[in-house]
Design a protein around this motif. Sequence first.
Motif, PDB file in Angstrom:
ATOM      1  N   GLU A  23     -86.773 -13.359 108.962  1.00  0.00           N
ATOM      2  CA  GLU A  23     -86.310 -14.463 108.117  1.00  0.00           C
ATOM      3  C   GLU A  23     -85.912 -13.997 106.722  1.00  0.00           C
ATOM      4  O   GLU A  23     -84.953 -14.496 106.137  1.00  0.00           O
ATOM      5  CB  GLU A  23     -87.403 -15.527 107.998  1.00  0.00           C
ATOM      6  N   SER A  24     -86.650 -13.038 106.175  1.00  0.00           N
ATOM      7  CA  SER A  24     -86.382 -12.623 104.801  1.00  0.00           C
ATOM      8  C   SER A  24     -84.988 -12.034 104.635  1.00  0.00           C
ATOM      9  O   SER A  24     -84.395 -12.103 103.556  1.00  0.00           O
ATOM     10  CB  SER A  24     -87.424 -11.611 104.325  1.00  0.00           C
ATOM     11  N   ALA A  25     -84.431 -11.462 105.707  1.00  0.00           N
ATOM     12  CA  ALA A  25     -83.113 -10.829 105.621  1.00  0.00           C
ATOM     13  C   ALA A  25     -82.018 -11.825 105.297  1.00  0.00           C
ATOM     14  O   ALA A  25     -80.955 -11.436 104.788  1.00  0.00           O
ATOM     15  CB  ALA A  25     -82.793 -10.119 106.931  1.00  0.00           C
ATOM     16  N   TYR A  26     -82.259 -13.124 105.564  1.00  0.00           N
ATOM     17  CA  TYR A  26     -81.196 -14.117 105.424  1.00  0.00           C
ATOM     18  C   TYR A  26     -81.486 -15.186 104.376  1.00  0.00           C
ATOM     19  O   TYR A  26     -80.780 -16.188 104.306  1.00  0.00           O
ATOM     20  CB  TYR A  26     -80.909 -14.750 106.786  1.00  0.00           C
ATOM     21  N   VAL A  27     -82.496 -14.955 103.557  1.00  0.00           N
ATOM     22  CA  VAL A  27     -82.760 -15.900 102.477  1.00  0.00           C
ATOM     23  C   VAL A  27     -81.531 -15.998 101.571  1.00  0.00           C
ATOM     24  O   VAL A  27     -80.989 -14.999 101.113  1.00  0.00           O
ATOM     25  CB  VAL A  27     -83.987 -15.458 101.650  1.00  0.00           C
ATOM     26  N   GLY A  28     -81.070 -17.208 101.324  1.00  0.00           N
ATOM     27  CA  GLY A  28     -79.953 -17.415 100.411  1.00  0.00           C
ATOM     28  C   GLY A  28     -78.582 -17.211 101.005  1.00  0.00           C
ATOM     29  O   GLY A  28     -77.576 -17.408 100.306  1.00  0.00           O
ATOM     30  N   VAL A  29     -78.473 -16.830 102.278  1.00  0.00           N
ATOM     31  CA  VAL A  29     -77.161 -16.628 102.891  1.00  0.00           C
ATOM     32  C   VAL A  29     -76.484 -17.984 103.088  1.00  0.00           C
ATOM     33  O   VAL A  29     -77.064 -18.903 103.659  1.00  0.00           O
ATOM     34  CB  VAL A  29     -77.284 -15.892 104.237  1.00  0.00           C
ATOM     35  N   GLY A  30     -75.271 -18.100 102.572  1.00  0.00           N
ATOM     36  CA  GLY A  30     -74.556 -19.367 102.652  1.00  0.00           C
ATOM     37  C   GLY A  30     -73.128 -19.188 103.077  1.00  0.00           C
ATOM     38  O   GLY A  30     -72.710 -18.093 103.482  1.00  0.00           O
ATOM     39  N   PRO A  31     -72.337 -20.254 103.006  1.00  0.00           N
ATOM     40  CA  PRO A  31     -70.932 -20.196 103.418  1.00  0.00           C
ATOM     41  C   PRO A  31     -70.146 -19.146 102.647  1.00  0.00           C
ATOM     42  O   PRO A  31     -70.437 -18.856 101.477  1.00  0.00           O
ATOM     43  CB  PRO A  31     -70.415 -21.608 103.110  1.00  0.00           C
ATOM     44  N   ILE A  32     -69.146 -18.586 103.299  1.00  0.00           N
ATOM     45  CA  ILE A  32     -68.264 -17.591 102.687  1.00  0.00           C
ATOM     46  C   ILE A  32     -66.925 -18.250 102.393  1.00  0.00           C
ATOM     47  O   ILE A  32     -66.291 -18.805 103.298  1.00  0.00           O
ATOM     48  CB  ILE A  32     -68.068 -16.386 103.624  1.00  0.00           C
ATOM     49  N   SER A  33     -66.518 -18.205 101.154  1.00  0.00           N
ATOM     50  CA  SER A  33     -65.227 -18.765 100.761  1.00  0.00           C
ATOM     51  C   SER A  33     -64.160 -17.684 100.849  1.00  0.00           C
ATOM     52  O   SER A  33     -64.350 -16.574 100.340  1.00  0.00           O
ATOM     53  CB  SER A  33     -65.293 -19.304  99.323  1.00  0.00           C
ATOM     54  N   VAL A  34     -63.060 -18.010 101.485  1.00  0.00           N
ATOM     55  CA  VAL A  34     -61.942 -17.076 101.611  1.00  0.00           C
ATOM     56  C   VAL A  34     -60.970 -17.316 100.463  1.00  0.00           C
ATOM     57  O   VAL A  34     -60.440 -18.412 100.301  1.00  0.00           O
ATOM     58  CB  VAL A  34     -61.233 -17.256 102.970  1.00  0.00           C
ATOM     59  N   ASP A  35     -60.748 -16.291  99.664  1.00  0.00           N
ATOM     60  CA  ASP A  35     -59.855 -16.400  98.507  1.00  0.00           C
ATOM     61  C   ASP A  35     -58.399 -16.222  98.896  1.00  0.00           C
ATOM     62  O   ASP A  35     -57.512 -16.838  98.308  1.00  0.00           O
ATOM     63  CB  ASP A  35     -60.241 -15.354  97.455  1.00  0.00           C
ATOM     64  N   ILE A  36     -58.144 -15.347  99.852  1.00  0.00           N
ATOM     65  CA  ILE A  36     -56.780 -15.099 100.331  1.00  0.00           C
ATOM     66  C   ILE A  36     -56.769 -15.318 101.833  1.00  0.00           C
ATOM     67  O   ILE A  36     -57.348 -14.543 102.590  1.00  0.00           O
ATOM     68  CB  ILE A  36     -56.313 -13.672  99.994  1.00  0.00           C
ATOM     69  N   ALA A  37     -56.143 -16.415 102.264  1.00  0.00           N
ATOM     70  CA  ALA A  37     -56.086 -16.761 103.685  1.00  0.00           C
ATOM     71  C   ALA A  37     -54.749 -16.297 104.251  1.00  0.00           C
ATOM     72  O   ALA A  37     -53.687 -16.694 103.771  1.00  0.00           O
ATOM     73  CB  ALA A  37     -56.249 -18.265 103.866  1.00  0.00           C
ATOM     74  N   VAL A  38     -54.811 -15.457 105.276  1.00  0.00           N
ATOM     75  CA  VAL A  38     -53.608 -14.856 105.856  1.00  0.00           C
ATOM     76  C   VAL A  38     -53.176 -15.666 107.074  1.00  0.00           C
ATOM     77  O   VAL A  38     -53.920 -15.792 108.046  1.00  0.00           O
ATOM     78  CB  VAL A  38     -53.859 -13.391 106.255  1.00  0.00           C
ATOM     79  N   GLU A  39     -51.966 -16.203 107.016  1.00  0.00           N
ATOM     80  CA  GLU A  39     -51.435 -16.995 108.122  1.00  0.00           C
ATOM     81  C   GLU A  39     -50.573 -16.151 109.048  1.00  0.00           C
ATOM     82  O   GLU A  39     -50.580 -16.340 110.261  1.00  0.00           O
ATOM     83  CB  GLU A  39     -50.622 -18.170 107.590  1.00  0.00           C
ATOM     84  N   THR A  40     -49.822 -15.209 108.488  1.00  0.00           N
ATOM     85  CA  THR A  40     -48.986 -14.314 109.301  1.00  0.00           C
ATOM     86  C   THR A  40     -49.260 -12.870 108.897  1.00  0.00           C
ATOM     87  O   THR A  40     -49.970 -12.151 109.592  1.00  0.00           O
ATOM     88  CB  THR A  40     -47.495 -14.659 109.136  1.00  0.00           C
ATOM     89  N   THR A  41     -48.674 -12.437 107.780  1.00  0.00           N
ATOM     90  CA  THR A  41     -48.917 -11.084 107.266  1.00  0.00           C
ATOM     91  C   THR A  41     -49.185 -11.141 105.773  1.00  0.00           C
ATOM     92  O   THR A  41     -48.854 -12.123 105.094  1.00  0.00           O
ATOM     93  CB  THR A  41     -47.716 -10.154 107.532  1.00  0.00           C
ATOM     94  N   HIS A  42     -49.777 -10.062 105.271  1.00  0.00           N
ATOM     95  CA  HIS A  42     -50.079  -9.991 103.836  1.00  0.00           C
ATOM     96  C   HIS A  42     -50.245  -8.520 103.466  1.00  0.00           C
ATOM     97  O   HIS A  42     -50.705  -7.722 104.286  1.00  0.00           O
ATOM     98  CB  HIS A  42     -51.364 -10.756 103.527  1.00  0.00           C
ATOM     99  N   GLU A  43     -49.856  -8.159 102.258  1.00  0.00           N
ATOM    100  CA  GLU A  43     -50.042  -6.795 101.767  1.00  0.00           C
ATOM    101  C   GLU A  43     -50.966  -6.783 100.563  1.00  0.00           C
ATOM    102  O   GLU A  43     -50.901  -7.673  99.709  1.00  0.00           O
ATOM    103  CB  GLU A  43     -48.700  -6.164 101.390  1.00  0.00           C
ATOM    104  N   ILE A  44     -51.815  -5.777 100.530  1.00  0.00           N
ATOM    105  CA  ILE A  44     -52.707  -5.564  99.389  1.00  0.00           C
ATOM    106  C   ILE A  44     -52.400  -4.186  98.809  1.00  0.00           C
ATOM    107  O   ILE A  44     -52.400  -3.195  99.545  1.00  0.00           O
ATOM    108  CB  ILE A  44     -54.182  -5.639  99.810  1.00  0.00           C
ATOM    109  N   ASP A  45     -52.142  -4.121  97.525  1.00  0.00           N
ATOM    110  CA  ASP A  45     -51.854  -2.854  96.846  1.00  0.00           C
ATOM    111  C   ASP A  45     -53.095  -2.436  96.062  1.00  0.00           C
ATOM    112  O   ASP A  45     -53.486  -3.098  95.101  1.00  0.00           O
ATOM    113  CB  ASP A  45     -50.650  -3.012  95.924  1.00  0.00           C
ATOM    114  N   LEU A  46     -53.684  -1.337  96.478  1.00  0.00           N
ATOM    115  CA  LEU A  46     -54.873  -0.811  95.803  1.00  0.00           C
ATOM    116  C   LEU A  46     -54.508   0.179  94.709  1.00  0.00           C
ATOM    117  O   LEU A  46     -55.396   0.786  94.119  1.00  0.00           O
ATOM    118  CB  LEU A  46     -55.797  -0.134  96.823  1.00  0.00           C
TER     119      LEU A  46
END
Length: 343
Positions: A180-203
Amino acid sequence: MFEAVILLCAQVATEPCREQLLPGYEARSQAECEQKLITTPPPLSDWRSGAPYCQPIGQALEFEEAAPGLFVHRGLIAEPDADNLGDVSNIGFVIGQDSVAVIDTGTAPWIGEAVWRAIRAETDKPVSHVILTHMHPDHTLGTEPLVLSGAQVVGHVGLERALLDRLGNYVESLSAAIGESAYVGVGPISVDIAVETTHEIDLGGRKLILRAWPRAHTGNDLTVMDANTGVMFTGDLVFHRHTPALDGQLIGWQRVLKQMTGLEVTQIVPGHGGPILAWPEGAEDMMRYLNVLESDTREAIDSGQRLGDAVETIAQEEAVHWDLFDAYNPRNATVAFTELEWE
């Protein structure tokens, strides 16, 4: 080396607590770490108990440099349990000139923290993106520590909703398996960039090409290709040694794999196994398994078998090729039978 942590406790006093890493406060000495906490106090929430404190740096996950600046961790081929603590899926990170992207985050927050430490052993560049290849918990529930570092979450347009719908069940079952302790506080994950087809990320001098796929392994599968090396992270669209898990559509998965084999890719990192496979040769075992699953299921339906009897025979010839076969093949046969019965 030292790092800052804080005690994270459930809102119910009788439930357990866990230490949570505060990314960005690493220092060579405890005094330097403590000074960072004074200079830039971390934001705290009601879930956190007491003041942050510094202690010797914790465990880093082991990664190998599979290509220049591209690192891969191979998870165990096993079900999550109290011994492996959920370290059962592959994880990657790619270093550009400006920042770092992480691909998948593991089954629990401790894994995300261990990924952060592994990155810090290689570079001090910021983690700008966390890319989730699909909704399953062994690829997503280590995300929070990397979000705390300032990373944006990237995923298929359908990922956030799909994960939210199942999160309670995921946390409940994994808490029972791992603790149980491993998951204390684990909640929903918000997606900041939602990919519908394709997307590029420049590092910074290094592009990652993301592609969202139609319903296949799940309804929210995403691949990530490093343009510099031609290495593609497939998530669970490709399994190796670990029996595939069908949580989407069999015919769709076959169709997507066929499309993927035509991509200009040098190697892949599968979601399980590997960790590096040649391409398209790396798809051969997967395609054979799915083809057998389809043909056996159609034969069972055509011969009038009931579902309960069919799952005992469908794809049994594949058992010698895969680990965890008895845990996953009956589920796959059930999903395939239900899908093809109503074609």
